[in-house]
Scaffold this active site. Structure first.
Site, PDB file in Angstrom:
ATOM      1  CE1 TYR A 169      -9.862   1.256   6.502  1.00  0.00           C
ATOM      2  CE2 TYR A 169     -10.763   2.012   4.416  1.00  0.00           C
ATOM      3  CZ  TYR A 169      -9.759   1.401   5.130  1.00  0.00           C
ATOM      4  OH  TYR A 169      -8.646   0.924   4.474  1.00  0.00           O
TER       5      TYR A 169
ATOM      6  CG  ASP B 247      -5.481  -2.461   0.108  1.00  0.00           C
ATOM      7  OD1 ASP B 247      -5.431  -2.325  -1.130  1.00  0.00           O
ATOM      8  OD2 ASP B 247      -5.681  -1.511   0.875  1.00  0.00           O
TER       9      ASP B 247
END
Length: 128
Positions: free
Chosen positions: A14, A38
Site C-alpha cells: 500500500y 481518513d
C-alpha cells in the site's frame, strides 16, 4: 488464523503504491464494500466508488512520495498497523505528514477497513 505475512506484505505494498501514485493499484487492495476513514473522525467513505473518488481527488491531484517509518505490526486475526510518512506540498509549502494506518482485512486478504490516524500536529514543514 489469517496469513500474517500476507497482511504485512499488503500493507507495505500500500505504501509503495502511494509512493508511486498508483491509484488503480491502491484500489485493487480494497474489498468492494470497504470503509475508509481518513483521517479518523472524518465522515467514513463506504464502497469502492467512494474510495476511488477520495484517492483520485486527493492523491491523484498531488505529487507525493511515501515511505514506511517503522515496521508493520500484524495481529493473528486479520488486522495491522503501520507508521509512514507522506512528503507533499500542503498549502503550497513542502511538508511531511506522519500517519499511522490501521487496516482490517477480509478472508481474501483485501482491505475491508482503513483508518488513518493523523491531524494538523502531524504535519511538519520541510525545507525547500
Amino acid at each position: 488464523m489469517m496469513d500474517t505475512q500476507l497482511i504485512r506484505r499488503r500493507m507495505a505494498r500500500y505504501v509503495e503504491l502511494v509512493d508511486a501514485g498508483d491509484i488503480d493499484g491502491i484500489l485493487s487492495l480494497y474489498a468492494d464494500d470497504a470503509v475508509v476513514e481518513d483521517p479518523v473522525g472524518a465522515p467514513a467513505l463506504t464502497g469502492i466508488a467512494a474510495i476511488a473518488r477520495f484517492y483520485r481527488e486527493g492523491l491523484g491531484r498531488a505529487e507525493v512520495s511515501a515511505q514506511l517509518t517503522g515496521p508493520v505490526r500484524v495481529t493473528g486475526n486479520g488486522c495491522g498497523a503501520m507508521p509512514f510518512r507522506v512528503d507533499m506540498h500542503w498549502n503550497g509549502e513542502p511538508c511531511s505528514l506522519h500517519v499511522i494506518d490501521v487496516m482490517e482485512f477480509d478472508g481474501q486478504g483485501r482491505i475491508r477497513s482503513m483508518k488513518a490516524y493523523w491531524g494538523d500536529l502531524n504535519v511538519e514543514r520541510r525545507p525547500e
